[in-house]
Design an enzyme around this catalytic site. Structure first.
Site, mmCIF file in Angstrom:
data_model
loop_
_atom_site.group_PDB
_atom_site.id
_atom_site.type_symbol
_atom_site.label_atom_id
_atom_site.label_comp_id
_atom_site.label_asym_id
_atom_site.label_seq_id
_atom_site.Cartn_x
_atom_site.Cartn_y
_atom_site.Cartn_z
ATOM 1 C CE1 TYR A 143 26.119 -23.241 93.475
ATOM 2 C CE2 TYR A 143 27.556 -22.564 91.592
ATOM 3 C CZ TYR A 143 26.194 -22.428 92.430
ATOM 4 O OH TYR A 143 25.477 -21.519 92.216
ATOM 5 C CE LYS A 173 27.679 -19.655 95.156
ATOM 6 N NZ LYS A 173 26.075 -19.971 94.948
#
Length: 206
Positions: A143, A173
């Site tokens: 992420y 992400k």
């Protein structure tokens, strides 16, 4: 061998708010209403306990209870579960990752530790490998959200170094407004990586 990606994170992946009662305790009863709303609007994937879900405001027990409740509510529906398992404590990350696999999440994601930040890219890759190793049959997405973690490394280099060390690495992400960097990771390794985009401001302005 790398894990075969069976559920790429394509389309709209909804970042779920974590519901609370007025006294600050978790309102797990509200999860069913959230899931019903997403299903009504034909959403297929929910991302739980990320930034929108206020993960850093939750205890480990609360995060485990929230994940468990989501897995129970969506069982037998078309909704798929992605769990954010990042934390400043590696062992907490591993506990959450192992739970995610046990309850059937299709993927896990984790951002970098943000208090004692990784000093270099290899340290970050080692951190992620430690998390992903606790869920060896579940896709892992790093992420990337440097505006909140303060951790910023070239993600194309992260993918290159992470590939041999994180067998479950599926992609990123990418919550980073650097659109040139986004184009680089989309094209890395002939488009091998799944890179869902998480900067809502850009999506709304498109």
């Amino acid at each position: 061998m790398p894990l075969k990606l069976t559920h790429p994170l394509h389309g709209l992946v909804v970042a779920a708010h974590t519901p609370f009662n007025a006294d600050g305790s978790l309102n797990l009863a509200a999860v069913e209403k959230q899931a019903s709303h997403y299903l009504k609007h034909n959403l297929t994937t929910v991302f739980v306990a990320g930034t929108t879900g206020e993960c850093h405001s939750l205890t480990l027990d609360e995060r485990r209870a929230l994940a468990q409740r989501w897995s129970e509510v969506i069982r037998g529906t078309t909704l798929k579960l992605v769990l954010h398992v990042g934390s400043n404590c590696l062992e907490d990350c591993r506990v959450l990752a192992a739970q995610a696999q046990a309850i059937g999440a299709i993927a896990i994601s984790a951002f970098a530790s943000s208090y004692f930040k990784p000093r270099d890219l290899d340290t970050l890759v080692d951190w992620c490998a430690g998390i992903a190793g606790a869920a060896q049959e579940t896709s892992f997405y790093f992420y990337d959200i440097p505006a909140l973690t303060g951790v910023s490394f070239p993600m194309q280099d992260f993918l290159a170094r992470g590939a041999p060390r994180i067998p479950t690495l599926a992609g990123l992400k990418f919550t980073n407004p650097d659109l040139m960097a986004y184009q680089f990771v989309l094209r890395a390794d002939n488009g091998r990586w799944d890179v869902p985009f998480g900067v809502d401001e850009h999506l709304l302005g498109a």
